[in-house]
Scaffold this motif. Structure first.
Motif, PDB file in Angstrom:
ATOM      1  N   SER A 184      13.949 -41.303   4.402  1.00 19.10           N
ATOM      2  CA  SER A 184      13.328 -42.613   4.282  1.00 19.10           C
ATOM      3  C   SER A 184      12.131 -42.781   5.228  1.00 19.10           C
ATOM      4  N   THR A 185      12.308 -42.420   6.486  1.00 13.84           N
ATOM      5  CA  THR A 185      11.215 -42.563   7.448  1.00 13.84           C
ATOM      6  C   THR A 185      10.074 -41.614   7.117  1.00 13.84           C
ATOM      7  N   LEU A 186      10.411 -40.405   6.704  1.00 17.01           N
ATOM      8  CA  LEU A 186       9.378 -39.447   6.307  1.00 17.01           C
ATOM      9  C   LEU A 186       8.527 -39.991   5.166  1.00 17.01           C
ATOM     10  N   LEU A 187       9.163 -40.680   4.235  1.00 15.58           N
ATOM     11  CA  LEU A 187       8.420 -41.233   3.103  1.00 15.58           C
ATOM     12  C   LEU A 187       7.474 -42.353   3.535  1.00 15.58           C
ATOM     13  N   MET A 188       7.798 -43.017   4.633  1.00 13.82           N
ATOM     14  CA  MET A 188       6.865 -44.004   5.171  1.00 13.82           C
ATOM     15  C   MET A 188       5.608 -43.307   5.700  1.00 13.82           C
ATOM     16  N   ALA A 189       5.797 -42.152   6.327  1.00 13.03           N
ATOM     17  CA  ALA A 189       4.654 -41.361   6.794  1.00 13.03           C
ATOM     18  C   ALA A 189       3.845 -40.852   5.603  1.00 13.03           C
ATOM     19  N   LEU A 190       4.547 -40.454   4.549  1.00  9.03           N
ATOM     20  CA  LEU A 190       3.867 -39.994   3.342  1.00  9.03           C
ATOM     21  C   LEU A 190       3.043 -41.121   2.729  1.00  9.03           C
ATOM     22  N   MET A 191       3.597 -42.336   2.713  1.00  9.11           N
ATOM     23  CA  MET A 191       2.848 -43.477   2.187  1.00  9.11           C
ATOM     24  C   MET A 191       1.598 -43.745   3.026  1.00  9.11           C
ATOM     25  N   ARG A 224       9.503 -46.826  -6.413  1.00 10.22           N
ATOM     26  CA  ARG A 224      10.584 -46.162  -7.157  1.00 10.22           C
ATOM     27  C   ARG A 224      10.127 -44.810  -7.690  1.00 10.22           C
ATOM     28  N   VAL A 225       8.930 -44.778  -8.287  1.00 15.08           N
ATOM     29  CA  VAL A 225       8.422 -43.522  -8.844  1.00 15.08           C
ATOM     30  C   VAL A 225       8.107 -42.521  -7.733  1.00 15.08           C
ATOM     31  N   GLY A 226       7.530 -43.011  -6.639  1.00 13.83           N
ATOM     32  CA  GLY A 226       7.217 -42.117  -5.529  1.00 13.83           C
ATOM     33  C   GLY A 226       8.452 -41.476  -4.933  1.00 13.83           C
ATOM     34  N   VAL A 227       9.489 -42.268  -4.735  1.00 15.69           N
ATOM     35  CA  VAL A 227      10.733 -41.743  -4.165  1.00 15.69           C
ATOM     36  C   VAL A 227      11.413 -40.787  -5.148  1.00 15.69           C
ATOM     37  N   GLU A 228      11.437 -41.149  -6.414  1.00 15.88           N
ATOM     38  CA  GLU A 228      12.039 -40.265  -7.412  1.00 15.88           C
ATOM     39  C   GLU A 228      11.277 -38.943  -7.495  1.00 15.88           C
ATOM     40  N   THR A 229       9.962 -39.020  -7.429  1.00 12.17           N
ATOM     41  CA  THR A 229       9.138 -37.812  -7.462  1.00 12.17           C
ATOM     42  C   THR A 229       9.425 -36.923  -6.263  1.00 12.17           C
ATOM     43  N   PHE A 230       9.542 -37.534  -5.081  1.00 15.79           N
ATOM     44  CA  PHE A 230       9.809 -36.736  -3.890  1.00 15.79           C
ATOM     45  C   PHE A 230      11.207 -36.125  -3.939  1.00 15.79           C
ATOM     46  N   ALA A 231      12.171 -36.854  -4.489  1.00 15.90           N
ATOM     47  CA  ALA A 231      13.523 -36.303  -4.652  1.00 15.90           C
ATOM     48  C   ALA A 231      13.461 -35.052  -5.533  1.00 15.90           C
ATOM     49  N   TYR A 232      12.634 -35.100  -6.558  1.00 13.20           N
ATOM     50  CA  TYR A 232      12.454 -33.937  -7.432  1.00 13.20           C
ATOM     51  C   TYR A 232      11.788 -32.786  -6.672  1.00 13.20           C
ATOM     52  N   CYS A 233      10.814 -33.112  -5.840  1.00 15.83           N
ATOM     53  CA  CYS A 233      10.137 -32.077  -5.045  1.00 15.83           C
ATOM     54  C   CYS A 233      11.108 -31.395  -4.084  1.00 15.83           C
ATOM     55  N   LEU A 234      12.004 -32.173  -3.495  1.00 14.62           N
ATOM     56  CA  LEU A 234      13.022 -31.594  -2.616  1.00 14.62           C
ATOM     57  C   LEU A 234      13.900 -30.611  -3.381  1.00 14.62           C
ATOM     58  N   GLU A 235      14.244 -30.985  -4.594  1.00 16.42           N
ATOM     59  CA  GLU A 235      15.069 -30.117  -5.429  1.00 16.42           C
ATOM     60  C   GLU A 235      14.329 -28.830  -5.768  1.00 16.42           C
ATOM     61  N   GLN A 236      13.059 -28.957  -6.133  1.00 25.14           N
ATOM     62  CA  GLN A 236      12.253 -27.789  -6.490  1.00 25.14           C
ATOM     63  C   GLN A 236      12.087 -26.845  -5.301  1.00 25.14           C
ATOM     64  N   ALA A 237      11.999 -27.430  -4.117  1.00 26.31           N
ATOM     65  CA  ALA A 237      11.810 -26.630  -2.903  1.00 26.31           C
ATOM     66  C   ALA A 237      13.119 -26.091  -2.355  1.00 26.31           C
ATOM     67  N   GLY A 238      14.232 -26.535  -2.917  1.00 21.71           N
ATOM     68  CA  GLY A 238      15.540 -26.111  -2.416  1.00 21.71           C
ATOM     69  C   GLY A 238      15.828 -26.681  -1.044  1.00 21.71           C
ATOM     70  N   CYS A 239      15.282 -27.854  -0.767  1.00 24.87           N
ATOM     71  CA  CYS A 239      15.447 -28.481   0.543  1.00 24.87           C
ATOM     72  C   CYS A 239      16.730 -29.306   0.557  1.00 24.87           C
ATOM     73  N   LYS A 240      17.677 -28.898   1.391  1.00 33.20           N
ATOM     74  CA  LYS A 240      18.964 -29.568   1.476  1.00 33.20           C
ATOM     75  C   LYS A 240      19.065 -30.514   2.666  1.00 33.20           C
ATOM     76  N   SER A 241      18.147 -30.375   3.610  1.00 32.36           N
ATOM     77  CA  SER A 241      18.199 -31.194   4.820  1.00 32.36           C
ATOM     78  C   SER A 241      16.801 -31.350   5.387  1.00 32.36           C
ATOM     79  N   ILE A 242      16.554 -32.491   6.001  1.00 31.34           N
ATOM     80  CA  ILE A 242      15.266 -32.718   6.625  1.00 31.34           C
ATOM     81  C   ILE A 242      15.050 -31.763   7.797  1.00 31.34           C
ATOM     82  N   ASN A 248       7.557 -38.082  14.154  1.00 37.19           N
ATOM     83  CA  ASN A 248       8.194 -37.115  15.046  1.00 37.19           C
ATOM     84  C   ASN A 248       9.593 -36.857  14.521  1.00 37.19           C
ATOM     85  N   LEU A 249       9.849 -35.653  14.090  1.00 37.37           N
ATOM     86  CA  LEU A 249      11.146 -35.303  13.528  1.00 37.37           C
ATOM     87  C   LEU A 249      12.044 -34.675  14.595  1.00 37.37           C
TER      88      LEU A 249
END
Length: 226
Positions: A97-104, A142-160, A225-226
């Motif tokens: 969630s916080t990362l997506l704020m940085a993305l925005m 909604r579309v931005g978050v759904e799109t990023f969820a798909y990107c995580l799946e494509q990248a095989g990202c299981k954790s931040i 900062n992660l």
């Protein structure tokens, strides 16, 4: 007299016996009450202890929430914090969630209506897939978050915490066109080199002068900062 006397003595003994029984019963009632009260107190203590212990022991079974700390993000972006968090819960990516704020912040600085700049996403089914076509900020979230969820799946990202996969997902959000799969096949994952190479490949393929932002990952991560 002889007949009534024994009756009087018997009546007197019966009364004393009744008083003794009544007193014994009261003692038993008091004892039972104390036992019940002790059980209630013990139960409260156990429940309170479990309430304190369970969240700690169950953290490994739950996704963390709002990982990271924002840096230099505008108030225009911050006003959407709750809305973004809600959308992340919907798509089960709470920890991003916080990362997506940085993305925005990188995408729009919270300005305009398509605040996630996701009009071209295939998940946008209500507006044309032209840049900036989305005119509803809630829909853009909604579309931005759904799109990023798909990107995580494509990248095989299981954790931040999976830094390499996370970077791959971020660059996938910017590029689309199966960048993640291409980078995994040709470079083993994300790298600045692969990001630049893909941009050059797509420019040549589409005949464009520019394609995406090869430095997109660094530009997003400068705000958190992660």
């Amino acid at each position: 007299m002889k007949k009534t006397l024994p009756k009087k003595k018997e009546k007197k003994r019966t009364g004393q016996e009744s008083r003794r029984i009544s007193s014994s019963e009261r003692r038993q009632e008091v004892l039972r009450s104390r036992i019940i009260l002790g059980c209630i107190i013990a139960s409260i203590i156990i429940i309170a202890a479990l309430a304190l212990l369970l969240p700690k022991s169950s953290q490994r079974f739950r996704r963390p929430v709002n990982m990271g700390e924002l840096v230099g993000v505008s108030s225009d972006v911050l006003q959407y914090t709750d809305a973004v968090a809600s959308a992340c819960r919907e798509y089960d990516i709470q920890e991003y969630s916080t990362l997506l704020m940085a993305l925005m912040q990188q995408e729009s600085s919270g300005q305009g209506t398509d605040i996630f700049q996701c009009s071209e996403s295939p998940f946008n089914t209500e507006y044309s897939n032209e840049p900036g076509s989305i005119t509803d900020t809630a829909y853009s979230i909604r579309v931005g978050v759904e799109t990023f969820a798909y990107c995580l799946e494509q990248a095989g990202c299981k954790s931040i915490s999976d830094t390499n996969a996370l970077k791959l997902a971020l660059q996938e959000y910017n590029y689309g066109n199966d960048y993640a799969a291409w980078a995994l096949e040709n470079y083993g994952g994300y790298s600045e080199e692969s990001a630049l190479a893909f941009s050059e490949k797509m420019k040549a393929q589409l005949g464009w002068e520019t394609y995406g932002d090869p430095q997109y990952v660094q530009h997003v991560l400068q705000y958190i900062n992660l």
